[in-house]
Write an enzyme that holds these catalytic residues in place. Structure first.
Site, PDB file in Angstrom:
ATOM      1  N   LYS A  49      49.720 -19.192  27.858  1.00  0.00           N
ATOM      2  CA  LYS A  49      51.002 -19.845  28.156  1.00  0.00           C
ATOM      3  C   LYS A  49      51.835 -18.994  29.113  1.00  0.00           C
ATOM      4  CE  LYS A  49      49.183 -22.643  25.544  1.00  0.00           C
ATOM      5  NZ  LYS A  49      47.793 -22.313  25.410  1.00  0.00           N
ATOM      6  N   SER A 179      36.025 -29.462  29.891  1.00  0.00           N
ATOM      7  CA  SER A 179      37.414 -29.860  30.171  1.00  0.00           C
ATOM      8  C   SER A 179      38.196 -30.137  28.896  1.00  0.00           C
ATOM      9  CB  SER A 179      37.437 -31.089  31.073  1.00  0.00           C
ATOM     10  OG  SER A 179      37.004 -32.216  30.341  1.00  0.00           O
ATOM     11  N   GLU A 201      32.468 -31.788  33.698  1.00  0.00           N
ATOM     12  CA  GLU A 201      32.559 -32.258  32.313  1.00  0.00           C
ATOM     13  C   GLU A 201      31.344 -33.136  31.985  1.00  0.00           C
ATOM     14  OE1 GLU A 201      34.517 -31.917  29.421  1.00  0.00           O
ATOM     15  OE2 GLU A 201      32.943 -33.253  28.716  1.00  0.00           O
ATOM     16  N   ALA A 266      33.808 -22.841  29.538  1.00  0.00           N
ATOM     17  CA  ALA A 266      34.826 -23.208  28.532  1.00  0.00           C
ATOM     18  C   ALA A 266      34.250 -24.336  27.690  1.00  0.00           C
ATOM     19  CB  ALA A 266      36.120 -23.627  29.215  1.00  0.00           C
ATOM     20  N   GLY A 268      33.578 -24.327  24.390  1.00  0.00           N
ATOM     21  CA  GLY A 268      33.809 -24.287  22.948  1.00  0.00           C
ATOM     22  C   GLY A 268      33.685 -22.884  22.374  1.00  0.00           C
ATOM     23  N   ALA A 316      45.603 -22.816  16.092  1.00  0.00           N
ATOM     24  CA  ALA A 316      46.364 -21.777  15.414  1.00  0.00           C
ATOM     25  C   ALA A 316      47.186 -22.338  14.256  1.00  0.00           C
ATOM     26  CB  ALA A 316      47.283 -21.092  16.421  1.00  0.00           C
ATOM     27  N   HIS A 441      70.435 -39.468  25.231  1.00  0.00           N
ATOM     28  CA  HIS A 441      70.223 -39.817  26.634  1.00  0.00           C
ATOM     29  C   HIS A 441      70.921 -38.807  27.533  1.00  0.00           C
ATOM     30  CE1 HIS A 441      69.683 -42.265  30.194  1.00  0.00           C
ATOM     31  NE2 HIS A 441      70.959 -42.041  30.485  1.00  0.00           N
TER      32      HIS A 441
HETATM   33  C1  LIG Z   1      42.104 -19.390  25.659  1.00  0.00           C
HETATM   34  C2  LIG Z   1      42.543 -19.982  24.351  1.00  0.00           C
HETATM   35  C3  LIG Z   1      43.729 -20.680  24.272  1.00  0.00           C
HETATM   36  C4  LIG Z   1      44.135 -21.223  23.057  1.00  0.00           C
HETATM   37  N1  LIG Z   1      45.323 -21.896  23.013  1.00  0.00           N
HETATM   38  C5  LIG Z   1      45.711 -22.436  21.839  1.00  0.00           C
HETATM   39  C6  LIG Z   1      46.955 -23.120  21.744  1.00  0.00           C
HETATM   40  O1  LIG Z   1      47.682 -23.243  22.727  1.00  0.00           O
HETATM   41  N2  LIG Z   1      47.329 -23.622  20.547  1.00  0.00           N
HETATM   42  C7  LIG Z   1      46.530 -23.513  19.436  1.00  0.00           C
HETATM   43  O2  LIG Z   1      46.902 -23.994  18.370  1.00  0.00           O
HETATM   44  N3  LIG Z   1      45.355 -22.861  19.492  1.00  0.00           N
HETATM   45  C8  LIG Z   1      44.933 -22.323  20.665  1.00  0.00           C
HETATM   46  N4  LIG Z   1      43.754 -21.648  20.717  1.00  0.00           N
HETATM   47  C9  LIG Z   1      42.949 -21.547  19.469  1.00  0.00           C
HETATM   48  C10 LIG Z   1      43.517 -20.448  18.569  1.00  0.00           C
HETATM   49  O3  LIG Z   1      43.595 -19.247  19.280  1.00  0.00           O
HETATM   50  C11 LIG Z   1      42.631 -20.301  17.344  1.00  0.00           C
HETATM   51  O4  LIG Z   1      42.487 -21.543  16.721  1.00  0.00           O
HETATM   52  C12 LIG Z   1      43.246 -19.322  16.358  1.00  0.00           C
HETATM   53  O5  LIG Z   1      43.414 -18.054  16.950  1.00  0.00           O
HETATM   54  C13 LIG Z   1      42.368 -19.212  15.112  1.00  0.00           C
HETATM   55  O6  LIG Z   1      42.950 -18.319  14.238  1.00  0.00           O
HETATM   56  P1  LIG Z   1      42.105 -17.515  13.164  1.00  0.00           P
HETATM   57  O7  LIG Z   1      43.096 -16.717  12.399  1.00  0.00           O
HETATM   58  O8  LIG Z   1      41.195 -18.425  12.451  1.00  0.00           O
HETATM   59  O9  LIG Z   1      41.163 -16.540  14.007  1.00  0.00           O
HETATM   60  P2  LIG Z   1      41.396 -15.558  15.217  1.00  0.00           P
HETATM   61  O10 LIG Z   1      42.675 -15.767  15.903  1.00  0.00           O
HETATM   62  O11 LIG Z   1      40.140 -15.635  16.013  1.00  0.00           O
HETATM   63  O12 LIG Z   1      41.483 -14.138  14.511  1.00  0.00           O
HETATM   64  C14 LIG Z   1      40.394 -13.554  13.881  1.00  0.00           C
HETATM   65  C15 LIG Z   1      40.636 -12.068  13.784  1.00  0.00           C
HETATM   66  O13 LIG Z   1      39.657 -11.508  12.937  1.00  0.00           O
HETATM   67  C16 LIG Z   1      39.226 -10.264  13.467  1.00  0.00           C
HETATM   68  N5  LIG Z   1      37.908 -10.020  12.917  1.00  0.00           N
HETATM   69  C17 LIG Z   1      36.766 -10.722  13.105  1.00  0.00           C
HETATM   70  N6  LIG Z   1      35.768 -10.229  12.354  1.00  0.00           N
HETATM   71  C18 LIG Z   1      36.282  -9.184  11.664  1.00  0.00           C
HETATM   72  C19 LIG Z   1      35.763  -8.287  10.710  1.00  0.00           C
HETATM   73  N7  LIG Z   1      34.508  -8.398  10.278  1.00  0.00           N
HETATM   74  N8  LIG Z   1      36.568  -7.321  10.229  1.00  0.00           N
HETATM   75  C20 LIG Z   1      37.864  -7.227  10.640  1.00  0.00           C
HETATM   76  N9  LIG Z   1      38.414  -8.053  11.526  1.00  0.00           N
HETATM   77  C21 LIG Z   1      37.639  -9.042  12.022  1.00  0.00           C
HETATM   78  C22 LIG Z   1      39.229 -10.510  14.964  1.00  0.00           C
HETATM   79  O14 LIG Z   1      39.306  -9.284  15.667  1.00  0.00           O
HETATM   80  C23 LIG Z   1      40.487 -11.347  15.129  1.00  0.00           C
HETATM   81  O15 LIG Z   1      41.620 -10.534  15.341  1.00  0.00           O
HETATM   82  C24 LIG Z   1      43.335 -21.073  21.911  1.00  0.00           C
HETATM   83  C25 LIG Z   1      42.141 -20.354  21.974  1.00  0.00           C
HETATM   84  C26 LIG Z   1      41.748 -19.814  23.177  1.00  0.00           C
HETATM   85  C27 LIG Z   1      40.473 -19.040  23.232  1.00  0.00           C
END
Ligand SMILES: Cc1cc2nc3c(=O)[nH]c(=O)nc-3n(C[C@H](O)[C@H](O)[C@H](O)COP(=O)(O)OP(=O)(O)OC[C@H]3O[C@@H](n4cnc5c(N)ncnc54)[C@H](O)[C@@H]3O)c2cc1C
Length: 462
Positions: A49, A179, A201, A266, A268, A316, A441
């Site tokens: 962002k 995409s 795509e 990109a 997935g 997130a 408005h």
């Molecule tokens: C480029 C990009 C843009 C995105 N934009 C958006 C958005 O605008 N809005 C949105 O809602 N979502 C967005 N997402 C998706 C979002 O980032 C994820 O859905 C979200 O981060 C998932 O959260 P999580 O807590 O499940 O895992 P993660 O955020 O992946 O966190 C997992 C954490 O666990 C740690 N970890 C892994 N294995 C271990 C281990 N064995 N021991 C200790 N630590 C470990 C990792 O280092 C990491 O810090 C985006 C993703 C990407 C890649």
């Protein structure tokens, strides 16, 4: 060391879970192998962002004359744009550090591996292993960029999202494969910065999970902005032996060779479920995800999983909501299960996309008799004044009972507008209630009220 709740991973799933657990009186720790905040704060939602904001400011500067203004010697500093984004991410990660302290949560640095008997081994950067135990262990290890066999990432010419937000120099040309939200956001960012971008795509429409009208509008807007779009096409192989990359793309009309400096894959995500001890404990996975019940308990008592490692949308806000639901249940609260039919999804390119609920096609597939309303931003005073008339709001209602089945928006700032539909649907609002809720408005949000009015043949400004 013994905890009530031990969370592995500190993304928006893990750190939010830890805070809520601590609020509920649990002695809590979070294990993290990289930076606090996970992908979202460090490599996902937030740094992208920040990049997109730079692109937006640059786009405004390029079009100042349309606002009756003049600006000379407009230029960009790609390196500074990247640095700003990294700075924002770093600041957010520090914010999580502060929140951990404030909520008295222990942060354990290192790689967590599950063991039987509700124990976790944490290996720190020096290779030292410490054993921790907890009554409840929550797996929130998230995901990384998915690598396709025919599109191996070398981190230089064929890259994933991490490299795409830290490139040392701006590529002159880029092929974006996929995409979905991530592909489209980077395509827009690089195109705005002046890179020649082609999106490839596999599906017949870009942003394929969205309502078809939204996909078509996005394709029109992308083409207008100079982005080349190839749908029903797939990258079969890449040749990185020369200066740039040659990608062989299969299209409906046959094979085509595309040349570019860089290919961004990109396509997935792949969950981080390897080497974390799932097999040792006996936790069941299916198609790359950890299986859980409605309260995020795995098949083994005492072990839970939330966020991207579990089935459901990889977002997130979903990860956070799942973690909160999980620990509230552990605390004995009468917490509601998550309604996965009412999760908003947003894409932050230009134009932005925001949607919730059923698309028109899905509503029909499910047998609903529907009423559809649509209001274009070209008829909105606020959008016209802002110089952002592209896009629309589309609403879908069940004709019989008036249930708000879906809401789909594309246009400037719509990601901040979708919460109205989420809340309305949560409160089981009918179309007429939305119509009688007076919208201010001039705002972009009036388009929601007008789209609903259109569904009921009461639209005023069309
Ligand atoms: C480029 C990009 C843009 C995105 N934009 C958006 C958005 O605008 N809005 C949105 O809602 N979502 C967005 N997402 C998706 C979002 O980032 C994820 O859905 C979200 O981060 C998932 O959260 P999580 O807590 O499940 O895992 P993660 O955020 O992946 O966190 C997992 C954490 O666990 C740690 N970890 C892994 N294995 C271990 C281990 N064995 N021991 C200790 N630590 C470990 C990792 O280092 C990491 O810090 C985006 C993703 C990407 C890649």
């Amino acid at each position: 060391m013994k905890y009530d709740v031990l969370v592995i991973g500190s993304g928006p799933g893990g750190y939010v879970t830890a805070i809520r657990a601590s609020q509920l009186g649990f002695k809590t720790a979070v294990v993290e192998k990289e930076n606090l905040g996970g992908i979202c704060l460090n490599w996902g939602c937030i740094p992208t962002k920040a990049l997109l904001k730079s692109a937006q400011v640059y786009d405004y500067l390029k079009h100042v004359d349309e606002y009756g203004l003049k600006a000379e010697a407009i230029d960009k500093d790609f390196d500074a744009v990247i640095k700003r984004s990294r700075g924002v991410a770093e600041g957010m990660s520090k914010g999580v550090q502060f929140l951990m302290k404030k909520n008295k949560i222990d942060v354990i640095d290192g790689f967590g591996k599950l063991k039987t008997g509700k124990k976790v081994d944490v290996t720190d950067s020096d290779g030292k292993v410490t054993e921790y135990s907890a009554n409840h262990i929550i797996i929130a290890t998230g995901a990384r960029s998915r690598v396709l066999p025919n599109l191996p990432q070398d981190g230089k010419k064929v890259i994933g999202y991490r490299e795409a937000m830290t490139l040392p120099t701006q590529p002159k040309s880029m092929i974006v494969v996929g995409s979905g939200a991530i592909g489209v956001e980077f395509a827009h960012f690089y195109n705005s910065m002046g890179t020649d971008v082609t999106v490839v795509e596999f599906m017949p429409n870009i942003v394929p999970v969205e309502d078809k009208d939204v996909s078509k509008q996005m394709e029109r807007s992308f083409k207008k902005a100079g982005i080349k779009v190839m749908t029903s096409s797939s990258v079969e192989s890449v040749d990185t032996s020369g200066d740039g990359v040659k990608a062989t793309v299969k299209t409906k009309k046959g094979e085509q060779i595309l040349e570019a400096d860089i290919v961004l894959s990109a396509v997935g995500i792949k969950t981080n479920i390897e080497n974390i001890g799932l097999e040792d404990v006996g936790i069941i996975t299916d198609r790359d995800k950890i299986l859980v019940n409605d309260y995020y308990q795995t098949n083994i008592p005492g072990y839970y999983a939330i966020g991207d490692v579990t089935p459901g949308p990889a977002l997130a806000h979903v990860a956070s909501a799942e973690g909160i639901t999980c620990v509230e249940k552990l605390a004995g609260l009468h917490t509601e299960t998550i309604d996965y039919g009412n999760i908003p999804g947003c894409t932050y390119a230009t134009p932005e996309i925001a949607s919730v609920g059923l698309t028109e096609d899905k509503a029909k597939e499910q047998g609903y008799d529907i009423k559809v309303g649509k209001f274009p931003f070209s008829a909105s005073g606020k959008a016209k004044a802002a110089g952002t008339p592209d896009g629309f709001v589309k609403v879908i209602f069940d004709a019989k009972y008036g249930e708000w089945l879906g809401c789909h928006m594309i246009g400037a700032g719509v990601t901040d507008m979708i919460a109205e539909a989420v809340l309305g649907r949560k409160l089981e609002t009918t179309g007429h209630e939305v119509l009688k809720a007076i919208h201010p408005h001039p705002t972009m949000s009036e388009a929601v009220m007008e789209a609903v009015a259109d569904a009921y043949d009461e639209v005023i400004h069309l």
